[in-house]
Design an enzyme around this catalytic site. Structure first.
Site, PDB file in Angstrom:
ATOM      1  N   CYS A  25       0.816  -1.220   0.000  1.00  8.29           N
ATOM      2  CA  CYS A  25       0.000   0.000   0.000  1.00  8.29           C
ATOM      3  C   CYS A  25       0.848   1.267   0.000  1.00  8.29           C
ATOM      4  CB  CYS A  25      -0.970   0.009   1.183  1.00  8.29           C
ATOM      5  SG  CYS A  25      -0.166   0.062   2.809  1.00  8.29           S
ATOM      6  N   HIS A 272      -1.857   1.986   7.222  1.00 12.25           N
ATOM      7  CA  HIS A 272      -2.221   1.770   5.822  1.00 12.25           C
ATOM      8  C   HIS A 272      -2.080   3.090   5.070  1.00 12.25           C
ATOM      9  CE1 HIS A 272      -4.218   0.089   2.338  1.00 12.25           C
ATOM     10  NE2 HIS A 272      -5.175   0.997   2.390  1.00 12.25           N
TER      11      HIS A 272
END
Length: 333
Positions: A25, A272
């Protein structure tokens, strides 16, 4: 349904999603931001990597090919595993959580190191190069030591209470008094003495990358600061830091417009990355969360200021207005 329609997965108005492959990510959000940097895409398109062959370790070669795949109008996520594996073979490992600013600087380093066209590689570096001069003045003998260098991102300290981008820049450029254990060695005095430290900006780049330093080591533990840091969609750098430039140069600093925001959600050790991208053709904001892409608004971008949630802006990418490029060339000269 047309790929340029309202599909929210894989492709949305020219922005292709990227699958999360082995904790990718961080790289995914950077790829979206780098792809939105049309100046970089165009320079890589000009590169003829004839000598690189099928070198799977060559990061700029795999980046160039990934950009070509991201430009395709096929309605599915862009293939980018070769790029991820090229980073892995250069010790930016898969299956590891990374810091976005560190990976960004690593990619720029690999471009300089691995491109065989050094003139073109230098053009890419100059897209981001912030030329600075540090001045250290001894408070005992008044002698001054200066050193010129450069940085590719603007690393801004974040206060633990409410702050703004303009405030962070001002703090970064504020004169500092160095005493006691922070005293520096003075060649004239031959000893460590109290001194004043100041940073001056010699030139600013076409693409200004700002790193909001939200991670801090406290008592041996890294934690994230979710405090509120506001930032404008457009700002005049000369108005933020007039005294940080050489004489008569501040007016040439330039007006910058935001076009990409790398966002970190979660905690320091478990988080994230996603990205907000401003599309140059549609003039709209889009939100890229790995393979998921959807239209967004400036109000949604502003929700990454922080202060009440862990969904916070971590890197900001600004583009200088093109009409001022000529003025900045004079400043650099």
């Amino acid at each position: 349904m047309s790929a340029w329609g309202i599909s929210r997965y894989g492709f949305f108005f020219g922005i292709r999603g990227l699958s999360n492959y082995n904790l990718s990510c961080c790289v995914n959000s950077l790829l979206q931001s780098l792809f939105a940097t049309s100046e970089l895409v165009e320079l890589l398109q000009r590169w003829d990597p004839a000598g690189s062959g099928e070198d799977r370790r060559n990061v700029p070669l795999q980046l160039k090919r990934t950009f070509a795949d991201m430009k395709s109008d096929r309605p599915q996520t862009a293939p980018h595993r070769n790029f991820l594996h090229s980073l892995d073979q250069n010790r930016v490992r898969l299956n590891v959580q990374h810091d976005a600013d560190e990976v960004f600087l690593s990619i720029l380093h690999f471009i300089q190191q691995q491109m065989d066209d050094k003139a073109l590689a230098l053009e890419i570096q100059n897209l981001y190069k912030i030329a600075v001069e540090t001045c250290l003045q001894c408070l005992k003998c008044s002698s001054v030591q200066t050193r010129s260098s450069y940085t590719l991102t603007l690393p801004l300290h974040v206060k633990e209470d409410e702050d703004s981008l303009e405030g962070c820049i001002s703090s970064f450029l504020t004169e500092q008094l160095l005493t006691d254990v922070d005293s520096c060695f003075c060649e004239q005095c031959g000893a460590k003495t109290p001194s004043k430290w100041r940073l001056k900006l010699l030139s600013l780049p076409p693409i200004l990358c700002v790193h909001l330093k939200r991670f801090r080591s406290i008592s041996g533990e890294t934690r994230k600061l979710d405090c509120k840091v506001t930032f404008p969609e457009r700002f005049d750098f000369s108005e933020v830091a007039q005294d940080a430039f050489p004489p008569d140069a501040a007016k040439k600093a330039g007006v910058y417009t935001l076009y990409a925001v790398v966002v970190h959600s979660g905690f320091a050790m478990f988080g994230h990355y996603t990205a907000f991208i401003h599309h140059r053709e549609t003039q709209r904001w889009y939100y890229a969360n790995d393979s998921h892409v959807e239209e967004a608004s400036w109000e949604e971008v502003q929700q990454t200021y922080g202060g009440y949630r862990r969904h916070t802006a971590y890197m900001l990418m600004y583009r200088r207005d093109s009409k001022q490029e000529g003025q900045q060339s004079e400043l650099s000269g």
